[in-house]
Design an enzyme around this catalytic site. Structure first.
Site, PDB file in Angstrom:
ATOM      1  N   HIS A 152      55.317  42.136  46.087  1.00 39.98           N
ATOM      2  CA  HIS A 152      55.064  40.865  45.407  1.00 39.98           C
ATOM      3  C   HIS A 152      56.099  40.643  44.323  1.00 39.98           C
ATOM      4  O   HIS A 152      56.649  41.598  43.773  1.00 39.98           O
ATOM      5  CB  HIS A 152      53.652  40.826  44.813  1.00 39.98           C
ATOM      6  N   HIS A 176      56.588  38.850  40.652  1.00 44.09           N
ATOM      7  CA  HIS A 176      55.961  38.214  39.493  1.00 44.09           C
ATOM      8  C   HIS A 176      56.849  37.066  39.036  1.00 44.09           C
ATOM      9  O   HIS A 176      58.049  37.272  38.811  1.00 44.09           O
ATOM     10  CB  HIS A 176      55.859  39.199  38.318  1.00 44.09           C
TER      11      HIS A 176
HETATM   12  P1  5GP Z   1      52.254  45.385  39.891  1.00 46.54           P
HETATM   13  O1  5GP Z   1      51.682  46.218  38.772  1.00 46.54           O
HETATM   14  O2  5GP Z   1      51.954  46.032  41.232  1.00 46.54           O
HETATM   15  O3  5GP Z   1      53.683  45.003  39.731  1.00 46.54           O
HETATM   16  O4  5GP Z   1      51.469  44.012  39.841  1.00 46.54           O
HETATM   17  C1  5GP Z   1      50.200  43.851  40.360  1.00 46.54           C
HETATM   18  C2  5GP Z   1      49.595  42.637  39.696  1.00 46.54           C
HETATM   19  O5  5GP Z   1      48.480  42.236  40.456  1.00 46.54           O
HETATM   20  C3  5GP Z   1      49.100  42.882  38.268  1.00 46.54           C
HETATM   21  O6  5GP Z   1      49.778  42.014  37.359  1.00 46.54           O
HETATM   22  C4  5GP Z   1      47.607  42.593  38.349  1.00 46.54           C
HETATM   23  O7  5GP Z   1      47.118  41.914  37.213  1.00 46.54           O
HETATM   24  C5  5GP Z   1      47.493  41.758  39.602  1.00 46.54           C
HETATM   25  N1  5GP Z   1      46.243  41.908  40.318  1.00 46.54           N
HETATM   26  C6  5GP Z   1      45.597  43.068  40.596  1.00 46.54           C
HETATM   27  N2  5GP Z   1      44.464  42.824  41.289  1.00 46.54           N
HETATM   28  C7  5GP Z   1      44.403  41.481  41.465  1.00 46.54           C
HETATM   29  C8  5GP Z   1      43.453  40.624  42.129  1.00 46.54           C
HETATM   30  O8  5GP Z   1      42.444  41.058  42.689  1.00 46.54           O
HETATM   31  N3  5GP Z   1      43.725  39.292  42.113  1.00 46.54           N
HETATM   32  C9  5GP Z   1      44.838  38.773  41.486  1.00 46.54           C
HETATM   33  N4  5GP Z   1      45.008  37.456  41.525  1.00 46.54           N
HETATM   34  N5  5GP Z   1      45.748  39.559  40.859  1.00 46.54           N
HETATM   35  C10 5GP Z   1      45.535  40.901  40.851  1.00 46.54           C
END
Ligand code: 5GP
Ligand code: ZN
Length: 135
Positions: free
Chosen positions: A100, A102
């Protein structure tokens, strides 16, 4: 679809999200724990681990959508800047193991600090690293 993957479930409609964009290849929805107003995640519907493992044509599309989402934040949310980040691996802060991007809108005086801390390095070390990366 990976049945154990949270973002596969959201992207394929098995779990709810606040969708801001969707097409056959990718989806964009609001981060449930936003770091700023409008923090959005853009991701492919097809499961892949991270930025480095994503098929080129899908990656290009995800980045096109991330660009449009960023432009939209400037126009419709009044953002004055954007951070585009994709964490690759646990050590880089990746917590959901489905690629993903951001898209983080920034506002003057939003108090967010995503800046890099500078480290001292010698010219010799820079040269060595550069040689490794050129291979
Ligand atoms: P990472 O830490 O993998 O770069 O980002 C994962 C992101 O996914 C985090 O910013 C977290 O807040 C978001 N996230 C985790 N679980 C969920 C969810 O169930 N729904 C949504 N919309 N975002 C989520
Ligand atoms: Zn997945």
């Amino acid at each position: 679809m990976d049945n154990d993957c949270l973002f596969c479930k959201i992207a394929n409609g098995y779990l709810p999200s606040h969708k801001v964009y969707e097409d056959d290849i990718c989806i964009a929805f609001l981060d449930v724990n936003p770091t700023s107003k409008g923090h959005t995640l853009v991701l492919p519907k097809k499961h892949t681990l991270n930025y480095l493992t994503c098929e080129k044509n899908i990656l290009n599309h995800v980045l096109d959508v991330a660009q449009a989402v960023g432009q939209n934040m400037i126009t419709n949310l009044g953002a004055s800047g954007i951070n585009i980040i994709s964490n690759v691996g646990k050590d880089a802060g990746q917590s959901v193991m489905h690629f993903h991007v951001h898209v983080i809108p920034r506002y003057s005086s939003d108090g967010l600090n995503l800046s890099f801390k500078p480290k001292q390095i010698t010219d010799g070390e820079l040269l060595k690293i550069c040689d490794s990366l050129k291979k």
